[in-house]
Motif scaffolding. Structure first.
Motif, PDB file in Angstrom:
ATOM      1  N   TRP A   1      54.430  34.378  41.969  1.00 63.64           N
ATOM      2  CA  TRP A   1      53.200  34.183  41.214  1.00 63.64           C
ATOM      3  C   TRP A   1      52.159  33.396  42.017  1.00 63.64           C
ATOM      4  N   ARG A   2      52.581  32.322  42.617  1.00 66.06           N
ATOM      5  CA  ARG A   2      51.642  31.497  43.379  1.00 66.06           C
ATOM      6  C   ARG A   2      50.958  32.276  44.478  1.00 66.06           C
TER       7      ARG A   2
ATOM      8  N   SER B   1      43.378  35.235  36.430  1.00 67.02           N
ATOM      9  CA  SER B   1      44.564  35.732  35.732  1.00 67.02           C
ATOM     10  C   SER B   1      44.347  37.150  35.204  1.00 67.02           C
TER      11      SER B   1
ATOM     12  N   LEU C   1      44.851  39.641  37.834  1.00 66.86           N
ATOM     13  CA  LEU C   1      46.270  39.826  38.125  1.00 66.86           C
ATOM     14  C   LEU C   1      46.988  40.560  37.000  1.00 66.86           C
TER      15      LEU C   1
ATOM     16  N   HIS D   1      47.073  39.522  33.767  1.00 67.91           N
ATOM     17  CA  HIS D   1      47.623  38.614  32.758  1.00 67.91           C
ATOM     18  C   HIS D   1      46.522  37.723  32.210  1.00 67.91           C
TER      19      HIS D   1
ATOM     20  N   ARG E   1      47.036  33.991  31.133  1.00 63.60           N
ATOM     21  CA  ARG E   1      47.705  33.025  32.007  1.00 63.60           C
ATOM     22  C   ARG E   1      46.762  32.178  32.835  1.00 63.60           C
TER      23      ARG E   1
ATOM     24  N   GLN F   1      48.344  29.082  34.145  1.00 60.97           N
ATOM     25  CA  GLN F   1      49.270  29.240  35.258  1.00 60.97           C
ATOM     26  C   GLN F   1      48.530  29.400  36.578  1.00 60.97           C
TER      27      GLN F   1
ATOM     28  N   ALA G   1      49.238  27.161  39.849  1.00 58.02           N
ATOM     29  CA  ALA G   1      49.422  27.697  41.195  1.00 58.02           C
ATOM     30  C   ALA G   1      48.491  27.011  42.195  1.00 58.02           C
TER      31      ALA G   1
END
Length: 108
Positions: A2-3, A25, A28, A30, A33, A36, A40
């Motif tokens: 993910w990162r 996000s 990507l 998502h 997210r 997140q 990251a």
DNA sequence: AGCCTGACTCGGA
DNA sequence: CTCCGAGCCAGGC
């Protein structure tokens, strides 16, 4: 990982433009997210930070949202100002809506 | 395995 | 515009 996906996406943001965590996000795949994405970027070490334009990512209202110890809001503001992106005393990107870059409409 | 934290966002009032 | 609650889930222990 993910990162790595996040860092790769952030590298696509052109100079003098900014994005929201949620923009990254969503790109990507998502949209929920955003948090997140912040995680990251927070995991960047000083060395990788040199290859990822993390300072071009702010929150959806245009505010610098960093809380890290290693680098702070002032550092991010300085980096943005270095590429002619104005940031006010409240750490908000001036004219954010017009500087906000879209991962989808790649025109610049 | 679970538990906790956190550079977020959205919808409703 | 502001404030609040709920949802989100990767990563380190």
């Amino acid at each position: 990982m993910w990162r790595d996906a996040v860092w790769h996406a952030v590298r696509l943001i052109p100079r003098s433009r900014v994005c929201a965590y949620s923009d990254v996000s969503a790109f990507l795949g998502h949209p929920a997210r955003a948090r997140q994405v912040g995680n990251a970027l927070g995991a960047l070490d000083l060395r990788s930070a040199e290859t990822v334009p993390w300072h071009r990512v702010v929150n959806v209202r245009g505010f610098i949202s960093i809380r890290g110890q290693i680098v702070g809001k002032d550092r991010q503001r300085a980096l943005l100002q270095a590429e002619e992106v104005e940031v006010d005393s409240a750490y908000q990107v001036v004219a954010f809506s017009s500087l906000r870059w879209s991962f989808f409409g790649r025109a610049g």
